[in-house]
Scaffold this motif. Structure first.
Motif, PDB file in Angstrom:
ATOM      1  N   ARG A   1       0.863  -1.183   0.000  1.00  0.00           N
ATOM      2  CA  ARG A   1       0.000   0.000   0.000  1.00  0.00           C
ATOM      3  C   ARG A   1       0.901   1.235   0.000  1.00  0.00           C
ATOM      4  N   GLU A   2       1.174   1.733  -1.204  1.00  0.00           N
ATOM      5  CA  GLU A   2       2.146   2.806  -1.367  1.00  0.00           C
ATOM      6  C   GLU A   2       1.548   4.182  -1.079  1.00  0.00           C
ATOM      7  N   ILE A   3       2.440   5.125  -0.789  1.00  0.00           N
ATOM      8  CA  ILE A   3       2.078   6.526  -0.583  1.00  0.00           C
ATOM      9  C   ILE A   3       2.917   7.378  -1.530  1.00  0.00           C
ATOM     10  N   VAL A   4       2.270   8.313  -2.207  1.00  0.00           N
ATOM     11  CA  VAL A   4       2.967   9.257  -3.081  1.00  0.00           C
ATOM     12  C   VAL A   4       3.038  10.605  -2.369  1.00  0.00           C
ATOM     13  N   THR A   5       4.232  11.169  -2.306  1.00  0.00           N
ATOM     14  CA  THR A   5       4.447  12.455  -1.650  1.00  0.00           C
ATOM     15  C   THR A   5       4.537  13.559  -2.695  1.00  0.00           C
ATOM     16  N   VAL A   6       3.882  14.683  -2.411  1.00  0.00           N
ATOM     17  CA  VAL A   6       3.909  15.843  -3.306  1.00  0.00           C
ATOM     18  C   VAL A   6       4.325  17.064  -2.497  1.00  0.00           C
ATOM     19  N   GLN A   7       5.348  17.770  -2.960  1.00  0.00           N
ATOM     20  CA  GLN A   7       5.822  18.991  -2.315  1.00  0.00           C
ATOM     21  C   GLN A   7       5.593  20.162  -3.260  1.00  0.00           C
ATOM     22  N   VAL A   8       4.865  21.174  -2.785  1.00  0.00           N
ATOM     23  CA  VAL A   8       4.502  22.314  -3.630  1.00  0.00           C
ATOM     24  C   VAL A   8       4.977  23.601  -2.963  1.00  0.00           C
ATOM     25  N   GLY A   9       5.891  24.304  -3.624  1.00  0.00           N
ATOM     26  CA  GLY A   9       6.356  25.581  -3.111  1.00  0.00           C
ATOM     27  C   GLY A   9       7.748  25.503  -2.508  1.00  0.00           C
ATOM     28  N   SER A  10       8.375  26.655  -2.384  1.00  0.00           N
ATOM     29  CA  SER A  10       9.776  26.720  -1.963  1.00  0.00           C
ATOM     30  C   SER A  10       9.985  26.191  -0.552  1.00  0.00           C
ATOM     31  N   PHE A  11       9.236  26.730   0.407  1.00  0.00           N
ATOM     32  CA  PHE A  11       9.450  26.319   1.794  1.00  0.00           C
ATOM     33  C   PHE A  11       9.059  24.860   1.998  1.00  0.00           C
ATOM     34  N   ALA A  12       8.059  24.392   1.264  1.00  0.00           N
ATOM     35  CA  ALA A  12       7.665  22.987   1.346  1.00  0.00           C
ATOM     36  C   ALA A  12       8.803  22.079   0.902  1.00  0.00           C
ATOM     37  N   ASN A  13       9.543  22.499  -0.108  1.00  0.00           N
ATOM     38  CA  ASN A  13      10.661  21.690  -0.583  1.00  0.00           C
ATOM     39  C   ASN A  13      11.847  21.735   0.379  1.00  0.00           C
ATOM     40  N   PHE A  14      12.039  22.855   1.066  1.00  0.00           N
ATOM     41  CA  PHE A  14      13.079  22.899   2.094  1.00  0.00           C
ATOM     42  C   PHE A  14      12.759  21.903   3.207  1.00  0.00           C
ATOM     43  N   ILE A  15      11.503  21.890   3.652  1.00  0.00           N
ATOM     44  CA  ILE A  15      11.100  20.937   4.688  1.00  0.00           C
ATOM     45  C   ILE A  15      11.184  19.508   4.161  1.00  0.00           C
ATOM     46  N   GLY A  16      10.727  19.309   2.927  1.00  0.00           N
ATOM     47  CA  GLY A  16      10.781  17.982   2.337  1.00  0.00           C
ATOM     48  C   GLY A  16      12.201  17.456   2.209  1.00  0.00           C
ATOM     49  N   SER A  17      13.149  18.346   1.931  1.00  0.00           N
ATOM     50  CA  SER A  17      14.546  17.919   1.822  1.00  0.00           C
ATOM     51  C   SER A  17      15.047  17.369   3.154  1.00  0.00           C
ATOM     52  N   HIS A  18      14.675  18.019   4.257  1.00  0.00           N
ATOM     53  CA  HIS A  18      15.030  17.498   5.583  1.00  0.00           C
ATOM     54  C   HIS A  18      14.354  16.147   5.831  1.00  0.00           C
ATOM     55  N   PHE A  19      13.100  16.037   5.426  1.00  0.00           N
ATOM     56  CA  PHE A  19      12.358  14.786   5.623  1.00  0.00           C
ATOM     57  C   PHE A  19      13.045  13.623   4.911  1.00  0.00           C
ATOM     58  N   TRP A  20      13.419  13.827   3.651  1.00  0.00           N
ATOM     59  CA  TRP A  20      14.038  12.745   2.885  1.00  0.00           C
ATOM     60  C   TRP A  20      15.459  12.469   3.351  1.00  0.00           C
ATOM     61  N   ASN A  21      16.163  13.485   3.842  1.00  0.00           N
ATOM     62  CA  ASN A  21      17.476  13.237   4.439  1.00  0.00           C
ATOM     63  C   ASN A  21      17.356  12.321   5.653  1.00  0.00           C
ATOM     64  N   PHE A  22      16.325  12.557   6.445  1.00  0.00           N
ATOM     65  CA  PHE A  22      16.104  11.720   7.629  1.00  0.00           C
ATOM     66  C   PHE A  22      15.778  10.283   7.214  1.00  0.00           C
ATOM     67  N   GLN A  23      14.949  10.126   6.190  1.00  0.00           N
ATOM     68  CA  GLN A  23      14.625   8.778   5.713  1.00  0.00           C
ATOM     69  C   GLN A  23      15.873   8.076   5.179  1.00  0.00           C
ATOM     70  N   ASP A  24      16.715   8.831   4.472  1.00  0.00           N
ATOM     71  CA  ASP A  24      17.949   8.262   3.941  1.00  0.00           C
ATOM     72  C   ASP A  24      18.873   7.818   5.072  1.00  0.00           C
ATOM     73  N   GLU A  25      18.918   8.619   6.138  1.00  0.00           N
ATOM     74  CA  GLU A  25      19.737   8.253   7.291  1.00  0.00           C
ATOM     75  C   GLU A  25      19.208   6.982   7.951  1.00  0.00           C
ATOM     76  N   MET A  26      17.892   6.861   8.032  1.00  0.00           N
ATOM     77  CA  MET A  26      17.288   5.656   8.603  1.00  0.00           C
ATOM     78  C   MET A  26      17.631   4.420   7.772  1.00  0.00           C
ATOM     79  N   LEU A  27      17.623   4.572   6.452  1.00  0.00           N
ATOM     80  CA  LEU A  27      17.987   3.455   5.581  1.00  0.00           C
ATOM     81  C   LEU A  27      19.428   3.025   5.819  1.00  0.00           C
ATOM     82  N   GLY A  28      20.314   4.012   5.978  1.00  0.00           N
ATOM     83  CA  GLY A  28      21.714   3.690   6.220  1.00  0.00           C
ATOM     84  C   GLY A  28      21.927   2.995   7.554  1.00  0.00           C
ATOM     85  N   LEU A  29      21.243   3.462   8.593  1.00  0.00           N
ATOM     86  CA  LEU A  29      21.386   2.847   9.912  1.00  0.00           C
ATOM     87  C   LEU A  29      20.801   1.438   9.935  1.00  0.00           C
ATOM     88  N   ALA A  30      19.706   1.239   9.206  1.00  0.00           N
ATOM     89  CA  ALA A  30      19.093  -0.092   9.167  1.00  0.00           C
ATOM     90  C   ALA A  30      19.956  -1.088   8.404  1.00  0.00           C
TER      91      ALA A  30
END
Length: 344
Positions: free
Chosen positions: A2-31
């Motif tokens: 059951r997949e989820i598609v993420t949509v980021q709209v606007g400058s500040f949304a993409n700044f926040i989204g970049s932090h979100f995906w960095n955190f997910q990437d870090e979780m993948l590395g730790l796992a």
């Protein structure tokens, strides 16, 4: 799945989204770390819900966010709109000549990668060299110091891609043609009202979203991160309306985010009224297309909702029971601002 598609709209949304995906990437590395803390090896956490597996043109397996990012033209900095994993093709002119007259080429200057992105590229190259030398690591000739990277991130971030660790699929990045990063007046609902429908932008955006939806086994929903402080709010609302028409029974969770500059005190009463009208119309439209809206960092919106709730309590429920709550809020706010204007 059951997949989820993420949509980021606007400058500040993409700044926040970049932090979100960095955190997910870090979780993948730790796992994936065999010597890592077992707390990160959570069997019930399935990252395939928000990530997708693909393959580059060179046959390399890729693991990228199931993401659609929408922002100003020129907002990607040193990153290409085709991403970093896939071939960008040749920039050389075609050999087919269809015009015999004078040709003048105007090209914007390419952005250079900052030290952080350079260090990531260097690390990937070192890993490739290590794998190619049977595990024997070689020191890089131009090692970038951690202190320089920290200083770069503290003082030199201009684009949201400047601190992004994640590789993106070419379908994930969309720059709105005609809207540049230095536009100062793209700050209210009316200015961005027709952006989605102009120049086939809506079709292009929907095609990119459709790419991610069609490869899902069973899509669970959409999560939108929207910078609703300016002209991106109506663009997101029109996009959400299209999504609700095409994916009728698919729920939407929306995070409404705003940068610190959107909370600055306005110099005139007229600007305050315009800002309040923007907040009311934006909230009314966005909330009508999602199951839940979560304001993030919006003290101004919180004050507005408290004020609207006070006025709404004075309205008879039986007389207005056929109206949706955001519509009641909008009507009350418009009446309040009209009274304020008459007092000016």
């Amino acid at each position: 799945m059951r997949e989820i598609v993420t949509v980021q709209v606007g400058s500040f949304a993409n700044f926040i989204g970049s932090h979100f995906w960095n955190f997910q990437d870090e979780m993948l590395g730790l796992a994936a770390d065999p010597y890592g803390d077992p707390v990160f090896k959570i069997q019930s956490l399935n990252m395939d819900v928000i990530y997708r597996t693909g393959e580059t043109h060179q046959g390399t397996t890729s693991y990228t966010p199931r993401l659609l990012s929408i922002d100003f033209q020129g907002s990607l900095g040193s990153v290409s709109s085709k991403g970093t994993l896939y071939s960008e093709g040749s920039n050389e002119p075609s050999e087919v000549v269809t015009w015999a007259g004078h040709v003048s080429t105007h090209a914007s200057e390419l952005q250079n990668k900052n030290l952080f992105l350079q260090s990531l590229y260097q690390e990937e190259q070192d890993v490739a060299l290590t794998n190619g030398n049977n595990g024997e690591a070689k020191d890089s000739q131009h090692e970038i110091q951690d202190t320089d990277i920290v200083r770069c991130l503290d003082e030199g971030v201009q684009f949201w891609t400047d601190f992004s660790k994640v590789h993106y699929h070419p379908q994930s990045l969309y720059e709105v043609n005609g809207l540049w990063m230095d536009v100062k007046q793209f700050d209210n609902y009316g200015i961005g009202r027709d952006v989605f429908m102009e120049n086939l932008r809506g079709e292009e955006i929907c095609d990119k979203l459709r790419f991610f939806v069609e490869e899902c086994d069973h899509i669970q929903g959409f999560q939108f991160i929207v910078d609703d402080s300016g002209g991106f709010s109506p663009l997101a609302a029109d996009f959400l309306e299209s999504v609700s028409d095409e994916y009728t029974n698919t729920p939407v969770l929306l995070y409404a985010v705003r940068g610190p500059s959107s909370h600055m005190s306005l110099s005139s009463r007229k600007q305050t009224v315009v800002r309040d009208l923007h907040d009311a119309v934006s909230f009314s439209r966005l909330s009508s297309f999602c199951k839940m809206i979560v304001p993030v960092g919006l003290p101004s919106l919180s004050r507005m909702l408290c004020m609207l709730r006070r006025y709404t309590l004075q309205v008879s429920h039986s007389a207005w029971s056929h109206l949706v709550l955001p519509q009641i809020y909008l009507m009350c706010l418009v009446l309040w601002m009209l009274m304020a204007l008459y007092k000016c």
